[in-house]
Design an enzyme around this catalytic site. Sequence first.
Site, PDB file in Angstrom:
ATOM      1  N   ALA A   1     -72.233   1.851  63.330  1.00 14.56           N
ATOM      2  CA  ALA A   1     -70.988   1.127  63.632  1.00 14.56           C
ATOM      3  C   ALA A   1     -70.054   2.045  64.405  1.00 14.56           C
ATOM      4  CB  ALA A   1     -70.322   0.646  62.342  1.00 14.56           C
ATOM      5  N   GLY A   2     -70.230   2.072  65.734  1.00 14.95           N
ATOM      6  CA  GLY A   2     -69.377   2.873  66.591  1.00 14.95           C
ATOM      7  C   GLY A   2     -68.343   1.988  67.251  1.00 14.95           C
ATOM      8  N   SER A   3     -68.647   1.549  68.480  1.00 15.78           N
ATOM      9  CA  SER A   3     -67.730   0.621  69.153  1.00 15.78           C
ATOM     10  C   SER A   3     -67.608  -0.686  68.385  1.00 15.78           C
ATOM     11  CB  SER A   3     -68.217   0.347  70.580  1.00 15.78           C
ATOM     12  OG  SER A   3     -68.115   1.512  71.371  1.00 15.78           O
TER      13      SER A   3
ATOM     14  N   SER B   1     -63.943   3.814  77.162  1.00 17.42           N
ATOM     15  CA  SER B   1     -63.273   3.184  78.305  1.00 17.42           C
ATOM     16  C   SER B   1     -63.720   1.737  78.463  1.00 17.42           C
ATOM     17  CB  SER B   1     -63.576   3.969  79.591  1.00 17.42           C
ATOM     18  OG  SER B   1     -62.983   5.256  79.529  1.00 17.42           O
ATOM     19  N   GLU B   2     -64.987   1.473  78.131  1.00 20.27           N
ATOM     20  CA  GLU B   2     -65.485   0.098  78.214  1.00 20.27           C
ATOM     21  C   GLU B   2     -64.784  -0.810  77.203  1.00 20.27           C
ATOM     22  OE1 GLU B   2     -68.201   2.837  80.103  1.00 20.27           O
ATOM     23  OE2 GLU B   2     -67.345   2.839  78.089  1.00 20.27           O
TER      24      GLU B   2
ATOM     25  N   THR C   1     -65.880   5.364  61.983  1.00 24.57           N
ATOM     26  CA  THR C   1     -67.176   5.344  62.653  1.00 24.57           C
ATOM     27  C   THR C   1     -68.325   5.638  61.695  1.00 24.57           C
ATOM     28  OG1 THR C   1     -66.113   6.101  64.686  1.00 24.57           O
ATOM     29  CG2 THR C   1     -68.503   6.320  64.561  1.00 24.57           C
TER      30      THR C   1
ATOM     31  N   PRO D   1     -72.952   5.669  61.507  1.00 23.73           N
ATOM     32  CA  PRO D   1     -74.132   5.788  62.366  1.00 23.73           C
ATOM     33  C   PRO D   1     -74.528   4.483  63.044  1.00 23.73           C
ATOM     34  CG  PRO D   1     -74.474   7.028  60.347  1.00 23.73           C
ATOM     35  CD  PRO D   1     -73.181   6.288  60.178  1.00 23.73           C
TER      36      PRO D   1
ATOM     37  N   GLN E   1     -63.833  21.708  91.442  1.00 23.06           N
ATOM     38  CA  GLN E   1     -64.286  21.663  92.826  1.00 23.06           C
ATOM     39  C   GLN E   1     -63.437  22.577  93.718  1.00 23.06           C
ATOM     40  OE1 GLN E   1     -66.975  19.978  93.111  1.00 23.06           O
ATOM     41  NE2 GLN E   1     -67.371  20.217  95.312  1.00 23.06           N
TER      42      GLN E   1
ATOM     43  N   GLU F   1     -61.230   6.848  69.960  1.00 25.36           N
ATOM     44  CA  GLU F   1     -60.295   5.724  69.826  1.00 25.36           C
ATOM     45  C   GLU F   1     -60.711   4.535  70.692  1.00 25.36           C
ATOM     46  OE1 GLU F   1     -59.359   8.287  68.400  1.00 25.36           O
ATOM     47  OE2 GLU F   1     -57.196   8.459  68.098  1.00 25.36           O
TER      48      GLU F   1
END
Length: 381
Positions: A127-129, A364-365, A123, A125, A334, A361
């Site tokens: 270049a993440g996903s 979720s998208e 990863t 700054p 809760q 890693e």
Amino acid sequence: MDFDIKYKDFRMEIREYIEEKIAPLAPEVDREQFYSKDIHQIINDKGWWGSIVPKEYGGLGLSTVEYAILVEEISRVCGSTGLTFAAHNSLGTFPIYAFGNEEQRKKYLPDGAKGSLIAFGLTEPEAGSDAGGTKSRAEKDNGSYILNGTKCWITSAEVCDYAIVTARTSDEGGVKGISSFVLEKGWEGFSVGKEENKCGCRGSNTAYLHFDDLKIDQSQRLGDEGVGFKQFMITLDGGRISIGAMALGLAQAAMELALRYADSHPGEDGKPLNRSQAIQFKLADMGVQVEAARLLIYKTAWMKDNEIPYTKYSAMCKLYASEVANYCTATAIQILGFDGISEDYPASRYFRDMKLCEIGEGTSEVQRIVIARELLKDLQK
């Protein structure tokens, strides 16, 4: 797949050790936000830093299923330790064994198996996903490379001994110009930057890595030039199993806490909370989801052990387990009410630690993109 029967003794042995040695240290590690050398040694005493390292290189040579159970059980008592442990094994030692040459394996794997941590630098700054957007660059220079760039959100950045990183080695666009390298802490031009102040997994060190005219011998490159991105994607497939297992451990812990609390605390009518149908429905949903996540994770791990393509399933198990952990940890809070957000109970720690599992890693998208792509491939076949 008789996972519960086959691995029952293995699970109970490691659970007893973890409950005795690691669980008592977890609250302080989270509260004070420090990487525990004591926990590091506790893991090292069992040789677990080398869980998936083959025995010929000084490791335990565990199967992926056994390793997933180990990550699950560690994470059940301490998400911070589970994250560090998973990153070192799945993202640190694995690519050296899978893509390194024999000299690299003999040089780094025995150290990794003995507790020398290996970080994974993908990863950046910008270049993440989109990991293909890597900007770090390694220019050839008389048989060596000169590396410049920055990596961020790197697990164990400050406490690692080695790091595997990606960098561009050609002007070829997209992912084909990316290569990977093994770096050693202490080399001139290799420095650690700002440590992140995270909401969860606070006992797992996370920081920037900076490379300023860092000279790297060609012998430090993993495999051929231009295949680094592919190597890291293969690595992440396995890493998603371990993050799924981490999420499963947190979900299991939250469910157990909710069950105990509902059994011992009264509701509005003075009867135990677990006599309430509304509470029973929540507990039932937690139980079903945890068991389903466990089966999906173990199946994926079994597929990896048997060399069956598992890209789709690794994305599935990571996605589902992390969302199960979200539900279970939030639901536990809760059920506990105000006690759920107090330091008297670990519910809020489980909830904060869980969030990493929906991001690390691949978010979720991203998992949904991978799953859809693989499903469409299956349709074409």
